[in-house]
Design a protein around this motif. Sequence first.
Motif, PDB file in Angstrom:
ATOM      1  N   SER A   3      25.258 -23.232 -25.053  1.00 13.41           N
ATOM      2  CA  SER A   3      26.402 -22.614 -25.726  1.00 13.41           C
ATOM      3  C   SER A   3      25.977 -22.240 -27.141  1.00 13.41           C
ATOM      4  O   SER A   3      24.887 -22.601 -27.586  1.00 13.41           O
ATOM      5  CB  SER A   3      27.606 -23.556 -25.742  1.00 13.41           C
ATOM      6  N   ARG A   4      26.840 -21.534 -27.791  1.00 11.19           N
ATOM      7  CA  ARG A   4      26.464 -21.096 -29.144  1.00 11.19           C
ATOM      8  C   ARG A   4      27.678 -20.966 -30.027  1.00 11.19           C
ATOM      9  O   ARG A   4      28.801 -20.764 -29.572  1.00 11.19           O
ATOM     10  CB  ARG A   4      25.644 -19.803 -29.074  1.00 11.19           C
ATOM     11  N   PHE A   5      27.411 -21.105 -31.325  1.00  7.37           N
ATOM     12  CA  PHE A   5      28.415 -20.797 -32.337  1.00  7.37           C
ATOM     13  C   PHE A   5      27.819 -19.629 -33.110  1.00  7.37           C
ATOM     14  O   PHE A   5      26.666 -19.690 -33.533  1.00  7.37           O
ATOM     15  CB  PHE A   5      28.655 -22.003 -33.238  1.00  7.37           C
ATOM     16  N   ALA A   6      28.612 -18.562 -33.258  1.00  6.18           N
ATOM     17  CA  ALA A   6      28.028 -17.318 -33.770  1.00  6.18           C
ATOM     18  C   ALA A   6      28.804 -16.766 -34.963  1.00  6.18           C
ATOM     19  O   ALA A   6      29.489 -15.754 -34.853  1.00  6.18           O
ATOM     20  CB  ALA A   6      27.988 -16.295 -32.640  1.00  6.18           C
ATOM     21  N   PRO A   7      28.712 -17.421 -36.096  1.00  4.53           N
ATOM     22  CA  PRO A   7      29.452 -16.909 -37.257  1.00  4.53           C
ATOM     23  C   PRO A   7      28.785 -15.684 -37.875  1.00  4.53           C
ATOM     24  O   PRO A   7      27.575 -15.514 -37.758  1.00  4.53           O
ATOM     25  CB  PRO A   7      29.403 -18.073 -38.246  1.00  4.53           C
ATOM     26  N   SER A   8      29.576 -14.851 -38.517  1.00  2.16           N
ATOM     27  CA  SER A   8      29.021 -13.759 -39.315  1.00  2.16           C
ATOM     28  C   SER A   8      28.900 -14.302 -40.735  1.00  2.16           C
ATOM     29  O   SER A   8      29.896 -14.770 -41.285  1.00  2.16           O
ATOM     30  CB  SER A   8      29.964 -12.558 -39.321  1.00  2.16           C
ATOM     31  N   PRO A   9      27.732 -14.240 -41.321  1.00  4.91           N
ATOM     32  CA  PRO A   9      27.597 -14.813 -42.674  1.00  4.91           C
ATOM     33  C   PRO A   9      28.126 -13.869 -43.747  1.00  4.91           C
ATOM     34  O   PRO A   9      27.416 -13.455 -44.655  1.00  4.91           O
ATOM     35  CB  PRO A   9      26.093 -15.045 -42.803  1.00  4.91           C
TER      36      PRO A   9
ATOM     37  N   PHE B 225      23.453 -16.416 -36.138  1.00  2.83           N
ATOM     38  CA  PHE B 225      24.101 -15.673 -37.215  1.00  2.83           C
ATOM     39  C   PHE B 225      24.247 -14.214 -36.811  1.00  2.83           C
ATOM     40  O   PHE B 225      23.260 -13.528 -36.561  1.00  2.83           O
ATOM     41  CB  PHE B 225      23.308 -15.817 -38.521  1.00  2.83           C
ATOM     42  N   ASP B 226      25.493 -13.765 -36.725  1.00  3.39           N
ATOM     43  CA  ASP B 226      25.787 -12.372 -36.379  1.00  3.39           C
ATOM     44  C   ASP B 226      25.733 -11.556 -37.662  1.00  3.39           C
ATOM     45  O   ASP B 226      26.763 -11.295 -38.295  1.00  3.39           O
ATOM     46  CB  ASP B 226      27.168 -12.277 -35.704  1.00  3.39           C
ATOM     47  N   ASP B 227      24.524 -11.211 -38.036  1.00  3.08           N
ATOM     48  CA  ASP B 227      24.333 -10.605 -39.362  1.00  3.08           C
ATOM     49  C   ASP B 227      23.767  -9.190 -39.288  1.00  3.08           C
ATOM     50  O   ASP B 227      22.949  -8.807 -40.116  1.00  3.08           O
ATOM     51  CB  ASP B 227      23.402 -11.497 -40.215  1.00  3.08           C
TER      52      ASP B 227
ATOM     53  N   LEU C 172      26.425  -2.931 -33.267  1.00  2.00           N
ATOM     54  CA  LEU C 172      27.632  -3.713 -33.511  1.00  2.00           C
ATOM     55  C   LEU C 172      27.678  -4.958 -32.626  1.00  2.00           C
ATOM     56  O   LEU C 172      26.955  -5.081 -31.632  1.00  2.00           O
ATOM     57  CB  LEU C 172      28.874  -2.845 -33.313  1.00  2.00           C
ATOM     58  N   TYR C 173      28.562  -5.846 -33.051  1.00  2.04           N
ATOM     59  CA  TYR C 173      28.694  -7.169 -32.430  1.00  2.04           C
ATOM     60  C   TYR C 173      28.739  -7.135 -30.893  1.00  2.04           C
ATOM     61  O   TYR C 173      28.052  -7.913 -30.233  1.00  2.04           O
ATOM     62  CB  TYR C 173      29.948  -7.842 -33.011  1.00  2.04           C
ATOM     63  N   THR C 174      29.546  -6.217 -30.338  1.00  2.00           N
ATOM     64  CA  THR C 174      29.751  -6.237 -28.886  1.00  2.00           C
ATOM     65  C   THR C 174      28.421  -6.154 -28.130  1.00  2.00           C
ATOM     66  O   THR C 174      28.194  -6.914 -27.184  1.00  2.00           O
ATOM     67  CB  THR C 174      30.677  -5.068 -28.463  1.00  2.00           C
TER      68      THR C 174
ATOM     69  N   ALA D 132      25.204  -6.549 -29.551  1.00  4.92           N
ATOM     70  CA  ALA D 132      24.240  -7.559 -30.004  1.00  4.92           C
ATOM     71  C   ALA D 132      24.554  -8.917 -29.372  1.00  4.92           C
ATOM     72  O   ALA D 132      23.656  -9.627 -28.912  1.00  4.92           O
ATOM     73  CB  ALA D 132      24.280  -7.647 -31.528  1.00  4.92           C
ATOM     74  N   SER D 133      25.836  -9.243 -29.326  1.00  8.40           N
ATOM     75  CA  SER D 133      26.231 -10.541 -28.793  1.00  8.40           C
ATOM     76  C   SER D 133      25.869 -10.661 -27.307  1.00  8.40           C
ATOM     77  O   SER D 133      25.335 -11.679 -26.853  1.00  8.40           O
ATOM     78  CB  SER D 133      27.740 -10.709 -28.997  1.00  8.40           C
ATOM     79  N   VAL D 134      26.135  -9.591 -26.568  1.00 12.24           N
ATOM     80  CA  VAL D 134      25.837  -9.615 -25.128  1.00 12.24           C
ATOM     81  C   VAL D 134      24.319  -9.713 -24.902  1.00 12.24           C
ATOM     82  O   VAL D 134      23.855 -10.503 -24.071  1.00 12.24           O
ATOM     83  CB  VAL D 134      26.437  -8.362 -24.444  1.00 12.24           C
TER      84      VAL D 134
ATOM     85  N   ILE E 185      32.613 -20.441 -25.725  1.00 15.19           N
ATOM     86  CA  ILE E 185      33.937 -20.899 -26.157  1.00 15.19           C
ATOM     87  C   ILE E 185      34.225 -20.199 -27.485  1.00 15.19           C
ATOM     88  O   ILE E 185      33.421 -20.271 -28.417  1.00 15.19           O
ATOM     89  CB  ILE E 185      33.981 -22.432 -26.352  1.00 15.19           C
ATOM     90  N   ARG E 186      35.326 -19.504 -27.542  1.00 19.90           N
ATOM     91  CA  ARG E 186      35.675 -18.799 -28.778  1.00 19.90           C
ATOM     92  C   ARG E 186      37.178 -18.582 -28.832  1.00 19.90           C
ATOM     93  O   ARG E 186      37.901 -18.925 -27.891  1.00 19.90           O
ATOM     94  CB  ARG E 186      34.907 -17.474 -28.872  1.00 19.90           C
ATOM     95  N   GLY E 187      37.639 -18.000 -29.935  1.00 18.02           N
ATOM     96  CA  GLY E 187      39.074 -17.870 -30.149  1.00 18.02           C
ATOM     97  C   GLY E 187      39.731 -16.864 -29.215  1.00 18.02           C
ATOM     98  O   GLY E 187      39.084 -15.938 -28.702  1.00 18.02           O
TER      99      GLY E 187
ATOM    100  N   ASP F  47      41.458 -14.506 -29.875  1.00 17.11           N
ATOM    101  CA  ASP F  47      41.398 -13.131 -30.378  1.00 17.11           C
ATOM    102  C   ASP F  47      40.245 -12.347 -29.749  1.00 17.11           C
ATOM    103  O   ASP F  47      40.122 -11.145 -29.971  1.00 17.11           O
ATOM    104  CB  ASP F  47      41.288 -13.120 -31.908  1.00 17.11           C
ATOM    105  N   HIS F  48      39.413 -13.017 -28.958  1.00 16.37           N
ATOM    106  CA  HIS F  48      38.288 -12.333 -28.327  1.00 16.37           C
ATOM    107  C   HIS F  48      38.525 -11.964 -26.861  1.00 16.37           C
ATOM    108  O   HIS F  48      37.612 -11.477 -26.194  1.00 16.37           O
ATOM    109  CB  HIS F  48      37.028 -13.197 -28.422  1.00 16.37           C
ATOM    110  N   VAL F  49      39.744 -12.204 -26.376  1.00 15.22           N
ATOM    111  CA  VAL F  49      39.996 -11.985 -24.945  1.00 15.22           C
ATOM    112  C   VAL F  49      39.654 -10.552 -24.513  1.00 15.22           C
ATOM    113  O   VAL F  49      38.983 -10.342 -23.493  1.00 15.22           O
ATOM    114  CB  VAL F  49      41.456 -12.361 -24.583  1.00 15.22           C
TER     115      VAL F  49
HETATM  116  N1  GLU Z   1      30.589 -13.232 -34.829  1.00 18.09           N
HETATM  117  C1  GLU Z   1      31.685 -13.323 -33.908  1.00 18.09           C
HETATM  118  C2  GLU Z   1      32.869 -13.891 -34.640  1.00 18.09           C
HETATM  119  O1  GLU Z   1      32.678 -14.620 -35.605  1.00 18.09           O
HETATM  120  C3  GLU Z   1      31.305 -14.168 -32.734  1.00 18.09           C
HETATM  121  C4  GLU Z   1      32.290 -14.176 -31.639  1.00 18.09           C
HETATM  122  C5  GLU Z   1      31.719 -14.756 -30.372  1.00 18.09           C
HETATM  123  O2  GLU Z   1      31.707 -15.998 -30.280  1.00 18.09           O
HETATM  124  O3  GLU Z   1      31.254 -14.024 -29.538  1.00 18.09           O
HETATM  125  O4  GLU Z   1      33.999 -13.611 -34.314  1.00 18.09           O
END
Ligand code: GLU
Length: 439
Positions: free
Chosen positions: A5-11, A41-43, A182-184, A186-188, A200-202, A204-206
């Motif tokens: 799993s991962r946690f992917a914050p944008s810095p 890091f989604d940078d 963009l995120y969509t 890069a993340s995939v 697992i994410r919020g 708002d990502h549905v």
């Molecule tokens: N960088 C995205 C965000 O912070 C990651 C979302 C995800 O977990 O795919 O919303």
Amino acid sequence: MTVVSRFAPSPTGLIHVGNLRTALFNYLVCRQLDGTFILRFDDTDRLRSSEKFVEQIKEDLDWAGIYWDRIEKQSERIEYYKDAAKRLKDKGLLYECFESPQELDLKRKKQLAMGKPPVYDRAALKLSEYQKKEFRDQRASHWRFKLDSQRVEWTDQIMGLVGVETGSVSDPVLIRGDGQFLYTLASVVDDISFKVNYVIRGADHVTNTATQIQLIDSLDGEVPKFAHHSLLVGPKGEPLSKRMSDFSLSEIRDYGIESAAIFSFMSCLGASASPNPSFEKRDIIANFKINNFGSNHTKFDFDLLKAHSKKYLANMPLSEISKYLRDLGVPTDVAPDFWEMAKENVSTRSDLISLWDLCVRGATAKISKDDKEFIKKCKELLPPKPRDRKSWQIWTDQIKSETNRSGKSLFLPLRLALTGKEDGPDMGKLFPLLQKIRM
Ligand code: GLU
């Protein structure tokens, strides 16, 4: 199969309690199943991302007790995104568009005025090669992923069966006019490369999830398991971001919340079970169940977190706080009695400063006119140093027999004279620690 799993914050800023919740859930699932937890890091947004936030996020997670097994930065993986974009283009699934933001905005407004959903009309797909060439000479192009109009469904680990009609979603832009991925996309690409099998994410990502599932399929990847947790709101149901503070982790730490307390608090906030969360990381990991969480908004009340942190402090063994007490100047031989007196009377460690100050320097006495004579008598009866735990009992027994006071009329003025406050620690425990009495 082991979990990845991962946690992917944008810095691009500090992480707040909402982000912590996402990080924590991913971390707990991973640790429970002995998996791999990636900090990514989604940078790709070079303008808004900064190394300062990368470092701060790492520090905040580390403070919160969330440790990663692997760290990745999207800015270092551009080649992979280029390759994926090429594959999508070859399949005819990534198409070039030329509309400016103003033109797109106008289109959206027209659609809304006509009562239609503001979905991109795919006008770019109808451009001839000649028209495209002409546009290219004048403006930068961006690229959209061509969604397959259908119902995308998945069994969400929190929300149950979720379905999204992609026909009502605009084809997502994957590459911006300035070439930024963009995120969509890069993340995939990353989720596929790193074999992430649990996201697992919020909530708002549905909608993103629906489009990403199509993208994953188009890139021949394995669709991971998804869980979308509810978003946090304030105690009255108001959005957290609308409050004065959005509760960044740094701010919470600076306030003095114990990291073990926020770990424990957030791990079960919004869960149907577990009214008495454990403070033990091992137990929290073992007992974590994602399906204990519901999809309704979850209330975050900072006062409850403070109370939880206070409870954690009250139960803290001396060994855990002894360094802090030493730094405060509390001698090692006094530390056990001082901690015994203080632990149930502090909300944060910094409250210990004033308590120790009270012990060393005493407080300015508060004595009402009516109590002047009484306090004078108490002073005469004050037992000499050294005083121990029995001294308070002996002293107050004597006061009782020599004055006609007992109960509140005895104890309240005495407390006010000794501490300057109406309430506070157990006087029996505090009294022997008072080095100076200024009444
Ligand atoms: N960088 C995205 C965000 O912070 C990651 C979302 C995800 O977990 O795919 O919303």
